[in-house]
Scaffold this motif. Structure first.
Motif, short mmCIF file in Angstrom:
data_model
loop_
_atom_site.label_atom_id
_atom_site.label_comp_id
_atom_site.label_asym_id
_atom_site.label_seq_id
_atom_site.Cartn_x
_atom_site.Cartn_y
_atom_site.Cartn_z
N UNK A 28 0.83 -1.20 0.00
CA UNK A 28 0.00 0.00 0.00
C UNK A 28 0.87 1.26 0.00
N UNK A 29 1.87 1.29 0.84
CA UNK A 29 2.76 2.44 0.92
C UNK A 29 3.44 2.71 -0.43
N UNK A 30 3.99 1.67 -1.02
CA UNK A 30 4.72 1.84 -2.28
C UNK A 30 3.78 2.23 -3.42
N UNK A 31 2.56 1.71 -3.42
CA UNK A 31 1.59 2.10 -4.44
C UNK A 31 1.23 3.58 -4.30
N UNK A 32 1.02 4.03 -3.06
CA UNK A 32 0.68 5.44 -2.85
C UNK A 32 1.85 6.36 -3.17
N UNK A 34 4.34 5.76 -5.26
CA UNK A 34 4.53 5.76 -6.72
C UNK A 34 3.48 6.64 -7.38
N UNK A 35 2.24 6.55 -6.90
CA UNK A 35 1.19 7.37 -7.48
C UNK A 35 1.50 8.85 -7.38
N UNK A 36 2.09 9.25 -6.28
CA UNK A 36 2.51 10.64 -6.10
C UNK A 36 3.58 11.00 -7.13
N UNK A 37 4.56 10.12 -7.31
CA UNK A 37 5.65 10.37 -8.26
C UNK A 37 5.14 10.42 -9.70
N UNK A 38 4.17 9.56 -10.02
CA UNK A 38 3.67 9.50 -11.40
C UNK A 38 3.02 10.81 -11.83
N UNK A 39 2.48 11.56 -10.88
CA UNK A 39 1.90 12.86 -11.22
C UNK A 39 2.94 13.76 -11.89
N UNK A 40 4.16 13.72 -11.39
CA UNK A 40 5.23 14.51 -12.00
C UNK A 40 5.59 13.95 -13.38
N UNK A 41 5.57 12.63 -13.50
CA UNK A 41 5.87 12.01 -14.80
C UNK A 41 4.84 12.42 -15.85
N UNK A 61 -0.80 5.19 -12.79
CA UNK A 61 -1.19 5.85 -11.56
C UNK A 61 -2.55 5.32 -11.08
N UNK A 62 -3.47 5.15 -12.01
CA UNK A 62 -4.80 4.62 -11.67
C UNK A 62 -4.68 3.20 -11.12
N UNK A 63 -3.85 2.37 -11.75
CA UNK A 63 -3.67 0.99 -11.29
C UNK A 63 -3.08 0.95 -9.87
#
Length: 92
Positions: A28-32, A34-41, A61-63
């Motif tokens: 859960x932590x790593x998914x959240x 990564x989702x934060x980082x993907x916004x910048x991507x 990010x959705x996944x």
């Protein structure tokens, strides 16, 4: 004569949490994160004019968001329903 009861024992790692709980928290932590980082991507791809790549990052990010929500549900099941929090929904 009643049926024998079966006690479920979970391995406990060095964290003090059972391994299954720790693993779910970790995913859960790593998914959240990564989702934060993907916004910048997504922003980087759009700034470069790469809409296909931006859409790819949005899908990833959705996944990860769905993965984090599923972990939350499973953690709630393990905790016996004592969880009083729920994931916040972002913009659709």
């Amino acid at each position: 004569m009643s049926a024998p009861t079966r006690e479920i024992t979970m391995a406990t790692g060095e964290t003090g949490f059972d391994d299954v709980t720790f693993n779910l928290i970790s995913v859960q932590y790593h998914a959240l994160k990564a989702g934060h980082d993907y916004g910048q991507y997504v922003r980087d791809a759009r700034n470069a004019g790469e809409e296909d790549i931006a859409q790819f990052f949005e899908q990833v990010m959705k996944e990860d968001s769905e993965r984090a929500h599923r972990c939350h549900e499973l953690l709630r099941q393990l905790g016996g329903g004592t969880d009083q929090t729920s994931p916040q929904q972002g913009p659709a």
